[in-house]
Design a protein around this motif. Structure first.
Motif, PDB file in Angstrom:
ATOM      1  N   SER A  60       0.647  16.499   1.578  1.00 14.47           N
ATOM      2  CA  SER A  60       0.664  15.656   2.610  1.00 14.47           C
ATOM      3  C   SER A  60      -1.054  16.023   3.053  1.00 14.47           C
ATOM      4  O   SER A  60      -1.753  17.327   2.955  1.00 14.47           O
ATOM      5  N   HIS A  62      -4.944  14.508   5.731  1.00 13.14           N
ATOM      6  CA  HIS A  62      -4.634  13.589   6.474  1.00 13.14           C
ATOM      7  C   HIS A  62      -6.653  14.118   7.082  1.00 13.14           C
ATOM      8  O   HIS A  62      -6.481  15.532   7.029  1.00 13.14           O
ATOM      9  N   ASP A  81      -7.151   7.006  11.014  1.00 11.10           N
ATOM     10  CA  ASP A  81      -6.957   8.490   9.919  1.00 11.10           C
ATOM     11  C   ASP A  81      -6.528   8.137   7.788  1.00 11.10           C
ATOM     12  O   ASP A  81      -5.673   7.498   7.935  1.00 11.10           O
ATOM     13  N   GLU A  83      -4.469   8.741   5.718  1.00  8.22           N
ATOM     14  CA  GLU A  83      -3.646  10.205   5.693  1.00  8.22           C
ATOM     15  C   GLU A  83      -2.638   9.283   4.069  1.00  8.22           C
ATOM     16  O   GLU A  83      -2.430   8.785   4.130  1.00  8.22           O
ATOM     17  N   ASN A 197      -0.033   4.829  10.753  1.00  9.38           N
ATOM     18  CA  ASN A 197       0.965   5.689  10.297  1.00  9.38           C
ATOM     19  C   ASN A 197       2.624   5.620  11.012  1.00  9.38           C
ATOM     20  O   ASN A 197       2.725   4.764  11.099  1.00  9.38           O
TER      21      ASN A 197
END
Length: 493
Positions: A60, A62, A81, A83, A197
């Motif tokens: 991941s 971020h 963000d 992501e 998100n």
């Protein structure tokens, strides 16, 4: 933090930059083809790392990106963000994309006009497809989703057949409507939850919203809108006409990606957003989804059965096979959802193989009209054998990937809606009928065309690679079963 996903997604940009300075067609072909190997290598590195014991969470990414005001009690609200992340399903779809993009680049070696521009758009399309499956928030998903639209529009319109411009505008209008609906839904979700998100939206929609509860009627409306947007992409009857035009008019290399990956964004969206974010609303509509699935299966199969053009047979076959995906999702149990996912992946491989073989026919004989073909088994035995293998995979022969998806999808549906499942199985019988009819028309009968070369050189590469994956998944489905475990957990099935 690992940056492998960003490298994975954006590595084709390097090829695009280099292609801008390519001086001749041969160089452009080489650069465009080699560049598609970068994401392919990244996919194997990622899979190898996963097999070594690392979970998908370790990949991941971020980073802070956009902030819309600040709230002291909840500083993370109304912030978007950068992501990226993967689960089992999204990773397999990225691997499928990387494989098919590389094979499409090989197939496109026969493109003769504006080669440099073709490969630039092909690499741009690959960035969009990879990004869709790796995005972890609504804005990034929509951004990558939109990247695929202009790339496909020009690839269809500029390098397609006689009515390619009409097909490209049909593609743009239908998918543009889907994008507009998607943007509206995402904007409402952001305004009501304060986040884009995926996990945050899921929590907010299912009782954990810091901005207060969201009405059931609004959630139902949002789900229906999402279903329509992704239903256009899948496509679901009666939103399918644009897809038939694309399959008929686009060049084989482009259709390999369209049928193999882009249609699957619709299924991915229904699973990731529909089942994942709106589980209660999805359960309310399972009966309707099953009915639409049955319609897709039978409608596509019946029309495929009466076509005389092999391209149209494959186009309506895709509609029918996407109906099986809907049936698996409508089951709303582990077997059904896993069957739908297997069907998505399997059809991507099988459709790419059949359209590659179709491209060989058109390259040699200048037509895909089955009435003008015949007797290829005598003059092109290797080609005819590969075509028969692709046909067997399409009709779900045991030992090939098509069987696994169909079996699990119907197994799940028989547990919840046996009548819909029983009616849907008629599509399997019709599939055998139209597939075998097409193969017999092309490979047997009197040969009246000029003798042409059989499969040769680089043509073996896409065929053997695709057949390898089709048979490997059919014989050892647990190749995908492990990674898919996390995907099933994601949708709570």
């Amino acid at each position: 933090m690992s940056y492998l996903l960003s490298i994975f997604i954006f590595s084709p940009l390097l090829g695009i930059l280099v292609l801008m300075f390519a001086s001749n067609e041969k160089t452009a072909r080489f650069i465009g083809t080699v560049t598609t190997l970068f994401p392919l290598v990244c996919s194997f590195v990622l899979y190898g790392t996963y097999l070594s014991g690392k979970g998908f969470d370790s990949f991941s990414e971020h980073a802070k990106w956009i902030q819309f005001g600040r709230f002291e009690q909840a500083p993370d609200l109304f912030r978007i963000d950068y992501e990226l992340g993967v689960n089992g399903f999204s990773f397999i779809m990225m691997l499928l994309t990387a494989v098919l993009a590389a094979l499409a680049a090989v197939t496109a070696q026969k493109i003769t006009k504006q080669v440099k521009n073709f490969y630039i758009l092909l690499l741009l399309l690959e960035i969009g497809m990879l990004g869709v499956f790796a995005a972890e928030n609504l804005l990034l998903f929509f951004f990558f989703f939109e990247v695929t639209l202009p790339a496909m529009f020009f690839l269809i319109g500029k390098w397609g057949k006689f009515e390619s411009e009409k097909a490209s505008y049909s593609y743009l209008i239908y998918n543009g409507i889907g994008s507009a609906i998607l943007l509206l839904v995402f904007a409402i979700i952001f305004g009501k939850t304060g986040t884009t998100n995926f996990d945050g939206v899921t929590d907010a929609l299912n009782g954990g919203n810091p901005l207060g509860p969201i009405s059931e009627s609004l959630k139902t409306g949002l789900f229906i809108a999402l279903f329509i947007a992704f239903g256009i992409k899948l496509p679901i009857f009666p939103l399918h006409r644009w897809m038939v035009n694309v399959h008929v008019q686009a060049p084989p290399a482009v259709v390999m990606l369209h049928a193999g990956v882009l249609l699957k964004i619709g299924a991915y969206g229904l699973i990731r957003f529909g089942m994942g974010m709106f589980p209660e609303e999805f359960d309310k509509f399972t009966t309707l989804i099953a009915i639409l699935g049955v319609v897709n299966v039978l409608y596509g199969a019946f029309l495929a059965l009466i076509q005389t053009d092999f391209r149209r047979v494959l186009a309506y076959s895709s509609i029918s096979h996407m109906g099986i995906v809907l049936l698996g999702l409508a089951a709303a149990n582990e077997a059904g959802v896993k069957g739908a996912i297997f069907q998505v992946i399997s059809h991507g491989l099988i459709a790419a193989l059949l359209f590659f073989l179709l491209g060989m026919i058109e390259d040699r004989f200048g037509t895909s009209d089955m009435k003008c073909l015949g007797g290829l088994a005598k003059n092109m035995p290797l080609f005819s054998g590969f075509l028969l293998a692709g046909a067997m995979a399409s009709l779900g022969l045991p030992g090939m990937s098509g069987f696994i998806g169909e079996f699990l999808a119907f197994l799940g549906l028989f547990d919840t809606m046996p009548i819909a499942a029983a009616v849907g199985t008629l599509g399997i019988i019709l599939t055998a009928a139209y597939v075998l009819r097409a193969v017999l028309s092309i490979t047997f009968g009197k040969f009246e065309l000029d003798r042409k070369a059989d499969v040769k050189g680089m043509e073996f590469l896409p065929i053997l690679i695709l057949l390898f994956f089709i048979i490997a998944i059919g014989v050892a489905p647990e190749i995908l079963g492990g990674p898919l475990g996390s995907a099933l957990q994601l949708v709570g099935r």
